[in-house]
Design a protein around this motif. Structure first.
Motif, PDB file in Angstrom:
ATOM      1  N   LEU A 260       0.826  -1.202   0.000  1.00 49.63           N
ATOM      2  CA  LEU A 260       0.000   0.000   0.000  1.00 49.63           C
ATOM      3  C   LEU A 260       0.865   1.260   0.000  1.00 49.63           C
ATOM      4  N   THR A 261       1.913   1.272   0.793  1.00 48.30           N
ATOM      5  CA  THR A 261       2.823   2.423   0.834  1.00 48.30           C
ATOM      6  C   THR A 261       3.457   2.667  -0.525  1.00 48.30           C
ATOM      7  N   ILE A 262       3.943   1.605  -1.160  1.00 50.20           N
ATOM      8  CA  ILE A 262       4.600   1.736  -2.464  1.00 50.20           C
ATOM      9  C   ILE A 262       3.599   2.172  -3.529  1.00 50.20           C
ATOM     10  N   TYR A 263       2.420   1.606  -3.506  1.00 41.59           N
ATOM     11  CA  TYR A 263       1.396   2.003  -4.478  1.00 41.59           C
ATOM     12  C   TYR A 263       1.037   3.475  -4.298  1.00 41.59           C
ATOM     13  N   ASN A 264       0.868   3.901  -3.065  1.00 41.47           N
ATOM     14  CA  ASN A 264       0.542   5.298  -2.818  1.00 41.47           C
ATOM     15  C   ASN A 264       1.671   6.231  -3.258  1.00 41.47           C
ATOM     16  N   GLN A 265       2.922   5.792  -3.158  1.00 42.34           N
ATOM     17  CA  GLN A 265       4.028   6.583  -3.707  1.00 42.34           C
ATOM     18  C   GLN A 265       3.850   6.756  -5.212  1.00 42.34           C
TER      19      GLN A 265
ATOM     20  N   LYS B 280      -4.757   5.248  -1.700  1.00 36.35           N
ATOM     21  CA  LYS B 280      -5.636   4.143  -1.310  1.00 36.35           C
ATOM     22  C   LYS B 280      -5.489   3.836   0.178  1.00 36.35           C
ATOM     23  N   ASP B 281      -6.477   3.103   0.715  1.00 36.59           N
ATOM     24  CA  ASP B 281      -6.480   2.773   2.128  1.00 36.59           C
ATOM     25  C   ASP B 281      -6.445   1.258   2.346  1.00 36.59           C
ATOM     26  N   GLN B 282      -6.506   0.859   3.593  1.00 35.51           N
ATOM     27  CA  GLN B 282      -6.410  -0.552   3.964  1.00 35.51           C
ATOM     28  C   GLN B 282      -7.523  -1.391   3.334  1.00 35.51           C
ATOM     29  N   SER B 283      -8.740  -0.887   3.276  1.00 33.33           N
ATOM     30  CA  SER B 283      -9.832  -1.677   2.687  1.00 33.33           C
ATOM     31  C   SER B 283      -9.578  -1.907   1.195  1.00 33.33           C
ATOM     32  N   TYR B 284      -9.030  -0.906   0.518  1.00 31.97           N
ATOM     33  CA  TYR B 284      -8.695  -1.068  -0.902  1.00 31.97           C
ATOM     34  C   TYR B 284      -7.672  -2.189  -1.085  1.00 31.97           C
ATOM     35  N   ILE B 285      -6.606  -2.165  -0.310  1.00 30.53           N
ATOM     36  CA  ILE B 285      -5.526  -3.138  -0.508  1.00 30.53           C
ATOM     37  C   ILE B 285      -5.966  -4.539  -0.082  1.00 30.53           C
TER      38      ILE B 285
END
Length: 170
Positions: free
Chosen positions: A24-29, A43-48
């Motif tokens: 999630l961190t890498i995708y958000n980057q 994105k958030d935890q529910s998305y991932i």
């Protein structure tokens, strides 16, 4: 599947649930950097969690770690729900900012192609921005060819964006 390349101390394996915060961190980057996706909201935890459920079995995801730290991930995505395209996959690949240009993407892509072949895919397609030169370099180096460009395909930050299609027959 585990692949270790000692030249860059990289371990690549299937994604597990405990990897989701790093993914999630890498995708958000990638979303924040505006070079890899038309997504504009992080994105958030529910998305991932939902993403993880979609990437089991044939449509899988891999994670790359160096010295126990996650530095990238890649996924085989469904291209189409039509059965005629069952052997065609779409791919996603994201590398953390500080590991870009260090060989992580090349190793992930090679491993993902191997898994795709094992999972009976005959072709991988991808969508990239014409201005994502680093991504295009990676794909070309791995044998992908440009199919064409969709002009004004999407909107990012209020601007129309072209999207390039690339493919590789496995």
């Amino acid at each position: 599947m585990t692949h270790i390349d000692h030249t860059i101390n990289l371990d690549i394996r299937a994604v597990q649930r405990e990897d989701l915060p790093a993914i999630l961190t890498i995708y958000n980057q990638g979303i924040e950097d505006r070079i890899a996706t038309l997504e504009s909201e992080t994105k958030d935890q529910s998305y991932i969690e939902a993403w993880f459920e979609e990437h089991q079995d044939r449509y899988t995801a891999l994670i790359a770690q160096r010295h126990g730290t996650t530095v990238g991930w890649a996924a085989i995505n469904r291209y189409s729900h039509r059965c005629a395209y069952d052997a065609v996959a779409d791919l996603s690949i994201y590398v953390t900012r500080d590991a870009r240009g260090t060989g992580v993407g090349s190793q992930l892509l090679a491993s993902l192609e191997q898994v795709a072949q094992e999972n009976k895919f005959r072709k991988i397609i991808l969508f990239t921005f014409p201005f994502n030169y680093a991504g295009q370099g990676l794909y070309r180096k791995q044998g992908y060819r440009v199919v064409g460009t969709f002009e004004k395909q999407g909107v990012l930050d209020g601007k129309l964006i072209d999207v390039m299609i690339m493919e590789k027959v496995l």
